[in-house]
Design an enzyme around this catalytic site. Structure first.
Site, PDB file in Angstrom:
ATOM      1  N   LYS A   1       0.805  -1.237   0.000  1.00 23.17           N
ATOM      2  CA  LYS A   1       0.000   0.000   0.000  1.00 23.17           C
ATOM      3  C   LYS A   1       0.830   1.275   0.000  1.00 23.17           C
ATOM      4  CE  LYS A   1      -3.072  -2.531  -0.470  1.00 23.17           C
ATOM      5  NZ  LYS A   1      -3.453  -2.628  -1.882  1.00 23.17           N
TER       6      LYS A   1
ATOM      7  N   GLY B   1       2.128   2.415  -2.854  1.00 25.87           N
ATOM      8  CA  GLY B   1       2.117   2.966  -4.215  1.00 25.87           C
ATOM      9  C   GLY B   1       2.741   2.021  -5.234  1.00 25.87           C
TER      10      GLY B   1
ATOM     11  N   HIS C   1       7.412  -7.711  -2.064  1.00 31.73           N
ATOM     12  CA  HIS C   1       7.273  -7.013  -0.775  1.00 31.73           C
ATOM     13  C   HIS C   1       8.258  -7.593   0.254  1.00 31.73           C
ATOM     14  CE1 HIS C   1       3.629  -4.910  -1.902  1.00 31.73           C
ATOM     15  NE2 HIS C   1       2.838  -5.952  -1.882  1.00 31.73           N
TER      16      HIS C   1
HETATM   17  N1  PPS Z   1      -1.251   6.077 -10.265  1.00 34.97           N
HETATM   18  C1  PPS Z   1      -1.324   6.256  -8.955  1.00 34.97           C
HETATM   19  N2  PPS Z   1      -0.933   7.421  -8.411  1.00 34.97           N
HETATM   20  C2  PPS Z   1      -1.006   7.625  -7.076  1.00 34.97           C
HETATM   21  N3  PPS Z   1      -1.478   6.695  -6.194  1.00 34.97           N
HETATM   22  C3  PPS Z   1      -1.869   5.506  -6.699  1.00 34.97           C
HETATM   23  C4  PPS Z   1      -1.806   5.227  -8.088  1.00 34.97           C
HETATM   24  N4  PPS Z   1      -2.267   3.967  -8.280  1.00 34.97           N
HETATM   25  C5  PPS Z   1      -2.606   3.486  -7.087  1.00 34.97           C
HETATM   26  N5  PPS Z   1      -2.366   4.403  -6.122  1.00 34.97           N
HETATM   27  C6  PPS Z   1      -2.628   4.289  -4.679  1.00 34.97           C
HETATM   28  O1  PPS Z   1      -1.684   3.402  -4.082  1.00 34.97           O
HETATM   29  C7  PPS Z   1      -2.320   2.686  -3.016  1.00 34.97           C
HETATM   30  C8  PPS Z   1      -2.281   1.201  -3.302  1.00 34.97           C
HETATM   31  O2  PPS Z   1      -1.010   0.761  -2.907  1.00 34.97           O
HETATM   32  P1  PPS Z   1      -0.203  -0.371  -3.651  1.00 34.97           P
HETATM   33  O3  PPS Z   1      -0.317  -0.183  -5.100  1.00 34.97           O
HETATM   34  O4  PPS Z   1       1.130  -0.341  -3.017  1.00 34.97           O
HETATM   35  O5  PPS Z   1      -0.971  -1.701  -3.224  1.00 34.97           O
HETATM   36  S1  PPS Z   1      -0.339  -3.163  -3.263  1.00 34.97           S
HETATM   37  O6  PPS Z   1       0.720  -3.208  -2.237  1.00 34.97           O
HETATM   38  O7  PPS Z   1       0.173  -3.440  -4.603  1.00 34.97           O
HETATM   39  O8  PPS Z   1      -1.463  -4.057  -2.907  1.00 34.97           O
HETATM   40  C9  PPS Z   1      -3.740   3.206  -2.951  1.00 34.97           C
HETATM   41  O9  PPS Z   1      -3.696   4.294  -2.041  1.00 34.97           O
HETATM   42  P2  PPS Z   1      -4.980   4.876  -1.284  1.00 34.97           P
HETATM   43  O10 PPS Z   1      -5.805   5.525  -2.324  1.00 34.97           O
HETATM   44  O11 PPS Z   1      -4.446   5.867  -0.291  1.00 34.97           O
HETATM   45  O12 PPS Z   1      -5.646   3.701  -0.630  1.00 34.97           O
HETATM   46  C10 PPS Z   1      -3.962   3.628  -4.378  1.00 34.97           C
HETATM   47  O13 PPS Z   1      -5.042   4.506  -4.563  1.00 34.97           O
END
Ligand code: PPS
Length: 329
Positions: A73, A75, A138
């Site tokens: 989570k 990014g 991870h």
């Molecule tokens: N393009 C882009 N730009 C900015 N933020 C983004 C993007 N894509 C995914 N997200 C946000 O990243 C959060 C998900 O985390 P992960 O991608 O690390 O999840 S995982 O670990 O792969 O399951 C989750 O954060 P939150 O919105 O705060 O829950 C996603 O909304």
């Protein structure tokens, strides 16, 4: 109908090796029903543990490999997209109307080692991968396969401030929870997070180990923060390209390649694509679960004064002297 948890959180059909190992490991209740076990200092559910061990035993890193490492989570989905667009920009020009990122989930294009490629005793078929191979994981630094450390494989580490990471995890877990969403669960989960009990946690150990490696071995480990990319996306993408030794040329910059990569990989664009709205991963999650708000500071909408005080205290204690500073906390 009650949704099943994703396959990686289910506990059936584990290997004999894993079944023998579990009873001797410290065990705690996980956020989403299944148990998490402590292996090599990291809290992990059984199926992912099995994948992590298989990966440690069998993955043969190549010098040209690039591995994105994150805590869940922080990014991952975003940086998977940026890395894919950046690394394969000759094979897949970003202006192509059928660019892979427009039709496939970033999680399909950049698979997780332990979640996807080595899950359930699978033998990955690497013949379909283009060089440089791009993977994600991870797994904490101490549990990386030896071949990753012995080779010139590059690691790109992404972290996000712990408050937003926690809130994002809490939402994700609630989406997956089978039974109920009660109002106290944020407090229960917060206490577990603060005790280090989150998937691949403790969060601080994960981040600090890679942070230290990025200082000791800056040609191998590149440390990035979600907030830095949000604030100065162009600068960070160019730094990343330089670290990977594939800097943007002046022509590319003049043609708008950097801007277009950022646009294609933006939250708004990726979230609105059909594949990320209605598609599903083979592990069972809908792709839309990876796109929630994508903002900095959402924790302010959920944290009580006490929670804020408690986590500030932990951040201070765990990170003091490390030189690592989180913004927006
Ligand atoms: N393009 C882009 N730009 C900015 N933020 C983004 C993007 N894509 C995914 N997200 C946000 O990243 C959060 C998900 O985390 P992960 O991608 O690390 O999840 S995982 O670990 O792969 O399951 C989750 O954060 P939150 O919105 O705060 O829950 C996603 O909304």
């Amino acid at each position: 109908m009650t949704p099943s948890p994703p396959r990686y959180l289910q506990e059936d059909n584990l290997s004999e090796e894993c079944k023998k190992l579990l009873p001797i490991l410290p065990k705690e209740k996980g956020w989403i029903g299944s148990y998490i076990y402590n292996y090599q200092g990291c809290w992990i559910p059984p199926r992912l543990l099995q994948g992590m061990i298989a990966c440690q035993q069998r993955f043969q890193a190549e010098d040209s490999d690039i591995i994105l490492v994150t805590t869940p989570k922080s990014g991952t989905t975003w940086l998977k997209s940026l890395l894919f667009a950046l690394i394969y920009r000759v094979k897949h020009p970003i202006f192509e109307p059928n660019h892979p990122l427009l039709v496939k989930s970033p999680h399909v294009l950049v698979p997780f080692l332990e979640h996807t490629l080595y899950v359930d005793g699978q033998v990955p078929d690497f013949s379909t991968f283009t060089s440089p191979r791009l993977f994600a994981t991870h797994v904490p630094f101490a549990s990386l396969p030896k071949s990753v450390l012995d080779s010139k494989t590059k690691l790109v580490y992404l972290c996000r401030n712990p408050k937003d990471t926690f809130i994002s995890m809490w939402h994700f877990a609630n989406n997956l929870r089978l039974h109920h969403k009660d109002t106290s669960s944020i407090h229960e989960m917060f206490d577990l997070f603060c005790e280090g009990l989150s998937i691949y946690g403790p969060f601080w150990n994960h981040v600090l180990d890679y942070w230290k490696q990025s200082i000791e071995n800056p040609n191998k480990v590149f440390f990035l923060m979600y907030e830095e990319i949000k604030e100065k996306p162009k600068i960070q993408l160019k730094r990343l390209a330089e670290f990977l030794k594939i800097p943007f040329s002046i022509e590319e910059e003049n043609c708008g390649v950097v801007d277009e990569i950022l646009r294609v990989c933006s939250f708004e664009n990726l979230r609105s694509l059909e594949v990320n709205t209605n598609g599903k991963l083979s592990t069972g999650e809908g792709n839309k679960a990876f796109f929630r708000r994508g903002e900095i500071g959402d924790w302010r909408n959920y944290f009580t004064t006490e929670m804020n005080y408690k986590l500030n205290h932990i951040i201070e204690e765990k990170f003091q002297g490390s030189g690592l500073k989180f913004s927006y906390v």
